[in-house]
Design an enzyme around this catalytic site. Structure first.
Site, short mmCIF file in Angstrom:
data_model
loop_
_atom_site.label_atom_id
_atom_site.label_comp_id
_atom_site.label_asym_id
_atom_site.label_seq_id
_atom_site.Cartn_x
_atom_site.Cartn_y
_atom_site.Cartn_z
N GLU A 135 -2.26 -12.34 -6.56
CA GLU A 135 -0.78 -12.42 -6.55
C GLU A 135 -0.28 -13.68 -5.85
O GLU A 135 0.88 -14.05 -6.03
CB GLU A 135 -0.18 -11.18 -5.88
CG GLU A 135 -0.55 -9.92 -6.62
CD GLU A 135 0.43 -8.77 -6.40
OE1 GLU A 135 1.50 -8.97 -5.83
OE2 GLU A 135 0.09 -7.66 -6.84
N TYR A 159 4.97 -9.28 -0.07
CA TYR A 159 3.52 -9.02 0.06
C TYR A 159 2.72 -10.27 -0.28
O TYR A 159 1.87 -10.72 0.51
CB TYR A 159 3.10 -7.85 -0.86
CG TYR A 159 1.61 -7.80 -1.11
CD1 TYR A 159 0.72 -7.47 -0.09
CD2 TYR A 159 1.08 -8.12 -2.37
CE1 TYR A 159 -0.66 -7.44 -0.32
CE2 TYR A 159 -0.29 -8.09 -2.60
CZ TYR A 159 -1.15 -7.76 -1.57
OH TYR A 159 -2.51 -7.74 -1.79
#
Ligand code: NAD
Ligand code: DAU
Length: 352
Positions: A135, A159
């Protein structure tokens, strides 16, 4: 011994169990804070295994980490500990900054101090393995090539931004201090002991409990799924043979839309545990409001780890997802243990 952090979580727990399956394996000190995502029940089978030393604590607690390093003299640290759920990072980013960035910084500093004091031989072989995510690279266009290790960092959620920051710290500790690190960036994992806030276990459990199967937006977001056991074998390969200061992408060559993943789970459940009314579980699919800033597509180019270390995933998506569904059907007591009050509060807050 090796020190594993976050070893009561999903991937860390699988890693500890896999590692200790080998009767000749070195022991593990497992440092885990036991947040809502940490579950000692995952490690039940190790209760009588003296090679597993569990310590409840925070990677950011320098005194504790220094004492553990001094006492157990590990030859490596594998850092899984993190806040890991994107949706939670959107509701409340503070814990992500604290653990993923500040915690990693504190762990790096303690580990560097310990490593600096080791005798030359032990110093040369010591490893700090940082477990990270795809990610950090951001979102791919539908036909763009998959992420390689040289793709720019473009994190889009609190995150992924916190994981990107931790990757940068790890990189800097290598370049500035010569601290011996390796980093792996992995795609979406699935498999046993996965906390049911994440898509795959959530859908399996909601399905058999007659609840809606929530799909964000149009369900056409793409993830590259990897069976957790394959992630563990990749980490072992990198820990053993990875080049210092290098990063390795790990992925399953399994790009799927969220909708197709959910439909596959429904088909497997239709076969293994048919609904009483004979209808398909797909009837429970419900499209809900999209995740803010939702990344459209992730895909990992895992050729470097294959070329340099000979690693390839053993499971296809078809074999891995079938095993996973079967595992959740066979392990209701683990599930009951984790869907506690805190879990129910989260579901209530997030889906209502
Ligand atoms: P998880 O949320 O299931 O487990 C995290 C574990 O870390 C829990 O046991 C928790 O108690 C512990 N922990 C949290 N904060 C801590 C702290 N301050 N000190 C000590 N322990 C702490 O996460 P996971 O899915 O197992 O992910 C593990 C690692 O792998 C994370 O670093 C994550 O970013 C990375 N990762 C996950 C995936 C995935 O698909 N799940 C994919 C790629 C990378
Ligand atoms: O790519 C690796 C990452 O994979 C890890 O770094 C993260 O720690 C891990 O949580 C995972 O992140 P995702 O956000 O991709 O996983 P999640 O299971 O939360 O969601 C998978 C996809 O499914 C995503 O596109 C959002 C969607 N989704 C998720 C939930 C929980 C839904 O459509 N409905 C849902 O209820």
């Amino acid at each position: 011994m090796i020190l594993v952090t976050g070893g009561a979580g999903f991937i860390g727990g699988n890693f500890v169990l896999d590692w200790l399956k080998d009767p000749h394996a070195e022991g593990i000190i497992n440092l885990d804070k036991l947040t809502y995502a940490g579950n000692l029940a995952t490690l039940d089978s190790l209760k009588n295994d003296s090679r597993h030393v569990f310590v409840q604590g925070d990677i950011g607690d320098r005194a504790l980490v220094a004492q553990l390093l001094k006492e157990h003299q590990p030859r490596a640290i594998v850092n899984f500990a993190a806040e890991s759920h994107v949706d939670r990072s959107i509701h409340g980013p503070a814990d992500f900054i604290e653990t993923n960035i500040v915690g990693t910084f504190n762990l790096l500093e303690c580990a560097r101090e310990y490593w600096s004091g080791l005798p030359d031989d032990a110093k040369r072989t010591f490893r700090f393995h940082h477990v990270s995510t795809d990610e950090v690279y951001g979102s791919l266009a539908p036909t763009a090539p998959a992420f390689t290790e040289t793709h720019s960092y473009e994190p889009n959620s609190p995150y992924s931004a916190s994981k990107a920051a931790s990757d940068h710290l790890v990189r800097a500790w290598f370049h500035t201090y010569g601290f011996p690190v390796v980093t792996t960036n992995c795609s979406n994992n699935y498999g046993p002991y996965h906390f049911p806030e994440k898509l795959i276990p959530l859908v399996i459990l909601n399905a058999i409990n007659g609840k809606p199967l929530p799909i964000y937006g149009d369900g056409q977001q793409v993830r590259d799924w990897l069976y957790v056991g394959d992630h563990c074998s990749a980490i072992r390969a990198v820990l053993a043979h990875g080049a210092l200061g290098e990063t390795y992408n790990i992925g399953g060559w399994n790009e799927k839309t969220n909708l197709s993943v959910v439909q596959t789970i429904c088909q497997i459940l239709d076969e293994l545990r048919p609904r009483a009314d004979g209808q398909s579980y797909a009837k429970q699919i419900t499209f809900v409001k999209d995740r803010p800033g939702h990344d459209r597509r992730y895909a990992i180019d895992a050729r470097k780890i294959e070329r340099e270390l000979g690693w390839r995933p053993a499971e296809t998506f078809d074999t891995g997802i079938r095993k996973t569904v079967q595992w959740y059907l066979d392990n209701p007591s683990w599930v009951e243990g984790v869907v506690s009050g805190a879990y129910r509060d989260w579901v209530q807050k997030h889906y209502n």
